[in-house]
Design an enzyme around this catalytic site. Structure first.
Site, PDB file in Angstrom:
ATOM      1  N   ASN A 150       0.866  -1.178   0.000  1.00 41.16           N
ATOM      2  CA  ASN A 150       0.000   0.000   0.000  1.00 41.16           C
ATOM      3  C   ASN A 150       0.901   1.225   0.000  1.00 41.16           C
ATOM      4  OD1 ASN A 150      -1.784   2.055   0.556  1.00 41.16           O
ATOM      5  ND2 ASN A 150      -2.249   1.390   2.654  1.00 41.16           N
TER       6      ASN A 150
ATOM      7  N   LYS B  28       0.100   4.263  -0.314  1.00 41.33           N
ATOM      8  CA  LYS B  28      -0.530   5.462   0.262  1.00 41.33           C
ATOM      9  C   LYS B  28      -0.270   6.673  -0.657  1.00 41.33           C
ATOM     10  CE  LYS B  28      -0.066   3.272   4.713  1.00 41.33           C
ATOM     11  NZ  LYS B  28       0.003   3.390   6.159  1.00 41.33           N
TER      12      LYS B  28
ATOM     13  N   HIS C   3      -9.399   1.342   4.908  1.00 45.17           N
ATOM     14  CA  HIS C   3      -8.112   1.486   5.597  1.00 45.17           C
ATOM     15  C   HIS C   3      -8.310   2.409   6.802  1.00 45.17           C
ATOM     16  CE1 HIS C   3      -4.035   2.693   6.518  1.00 45.17           C
ATOM     17  NE2 HIS C   3      -3.658   1.580   5.905  1.00 45.17           N
TER      18      HIS C   3
ATOM     19  N   GLU D  62      -6.701   4.793   7.875  1.00 43.88           N
ATOM     20  CA  GLU D  62      -6.511   6.216   7.568  1.00 43.88           C
ATOM     21  C   GLU D  62      -7.761   6.812   6.929  1.00 43.88           C
ATOM     22  OE1 GLU D  62      -2.783   5.640   5.525  1.00 43.88           O
ATOM     23  OE2 GLU D  62      -1.922   5.051   7.449  1.00 43.88           O
TER      24      GLU D  62
ATOM     25  N   GLU E 170      -5.366  -4.895  10.650  1.00 38.77           N
ATOM     26  CA  GLU E 170      -4.307  -3.920  10.880  1.00 38.77           C
ATOM     27  C   GLU E 170      -4.575  -3.171  12.176  1.00 38.77           C
ATOM     28  OE1 GLU E 170      -2.269  -2.700   6.972  1.00 38.77           O
ATOM     29  OE2 GLU E 170      -4.058  -1.482   7.139  1.00 38.77           O
TER      30      GLU E 170
ATOM     31  N   GLY F 285       2.704   2.058  10.758  1.00 35.34           N
ATOM     32  CA  GLY F 285       3.715   3.102  10.613  1.00 35.34           C
ATOM     33  C   GLY F 285       4.470   3.434  11.884  1.00 35.34           C
TER      34      GLY F 285
ATOM     35  N   SER G 159       3.380  -2.357  10.311  1.00 40.29           N
ATOM     36  CA  SER G 159       4.822  -2.481  10.545  1.00 40.29           C
ATOM     37  C   SER G 159       5.402  -3.846  10.171  1.00 40.29           C
ATOM     38  CB  SER G 159       5.152  -2.139  12.002  1.00 40.29           C
ATOM     39  OG  SER G 159       4.842  -0.771  12.259  1.00 40.29           O
TER      40      SER G 159
END
Ligand code: PGA
Length: 252
Positions: free
Chosen positions: A12, A14, A99, A101, A169, A175, A215
């Site tokens: 991904n 992003k 996702h 985000e 996730e 991250g 991660s």
């Protein structure tokens, strides 16, 4: 026991990558040799602006492409949005929906994510439906309840086992360099598989690829990917460098 589905390693990107980064995709493709292809499917989800060019560049390699989001509606007055048909038209085979985000920064609910996943299925795309708890939810001991609720709320009724992918996730692992323990990942994935069994029936549930994301890097991929009910990875930061992404691909 059912045969485990073929693992999927998805990158991904992003909001990273200009046309020049097609070279990174090609470097990844060069590393996806026959041995890798036999073991797993490999996917890159770049920004929408390079999706078509990347798909064209990757034809004939073992690497597929996916979108990072799609709108639930087929067309209309939605400035800046992209429909599932547009993602498919750009050559993608998959699309990430829900996702964290998007859920956090764009306020997407599980009902929104479900509608997007339905749109993806309607455009013959495989939705990669993301779910995962926040740190506060984990610390309150609510991980399993949160993940199951997101799964129930986000999975289309028409889903088949091979037609959708689930990505677990943990939000706090994305991250940050932090990952849950192997035992924690295995526990959540077992619960996801069991919940899929209740929603789709056991036979279909066994076919669903349940990815771990958050991660993942070359140094921890082998341990995470070997866990029961883990059928691949959704990789953010480490998918931006061909050598790191290939290190994860080769760990399976
Ligand atoms: P990360 O991101 O690998 O950089 O933690 C994963 C993701 O957001 O899909």
């Amino acid at each position: 026991m059912a045969i485990a589905p073929k693992p999927l390693v998805a990158g991904n990107w992003k909001m990273n990558g200009l046309r020049g980064s097609l070279e990174t995709a090609m470097a990844i493709a060069r590393g996806v040799d026959a041995g890798v292809r036999a073991r797993s499917d490999v996917l890159i989800c770049p920004p929408a602006t390079v999706l078509h060019a990347m798909t064209s560049a990757l034809i004939g390699t073992g690497v597929a492409t996916g979108g990072q989001d799609c709108h639930a509606s087929p067309s209309g007055a939605f400035t800046g949005d992209i429909s599932a048909a547009m993602v498919a038209d750009a050559g993608a085979a998959f699309v990430i929906v829900g996702h964290s985000e998007r859920r956090t920064l764009h306020g997407e609910t599980s009902a929104d994510v479900k509608a997007k996943a339905e749109a993806a299925l309607g455009a013959f795309l495989v939705p990669i439906i993301c779910i995962g708890e926040t740190l506060a939810e984990r610390e309150a001991g609510r991980t399993i309840a949160v993940v199951k609720k997101q799964l129930r709320g986000s999975l289309p009724e028409t889903a088949t086992g091979a037609g959708v992918v689930i990505a677990y996730e943990p939000v706090w692992a994305i991250g940050t360099g932090k990952t849950p323990t192997a035992a924690d990942v295995a526990e959540v994935h077992a619960e996801i598989r069991a919940e899929l069994g209740r929603l789709l029936g056991k036979a279909e549930a066994a076919k669903v690829r349940v990815l771990y994301g958050g991660s993942v890097k070359p140094s921890n991929a082998a341990e995470l990917m070997a866990l029961p009910n883990v059928n691949g990875a959704l990789v953010g930061g480490a998918s931006l460098k061909a050598e790191d992404f290939l290190g994860i691909v080769r760990a399976i």
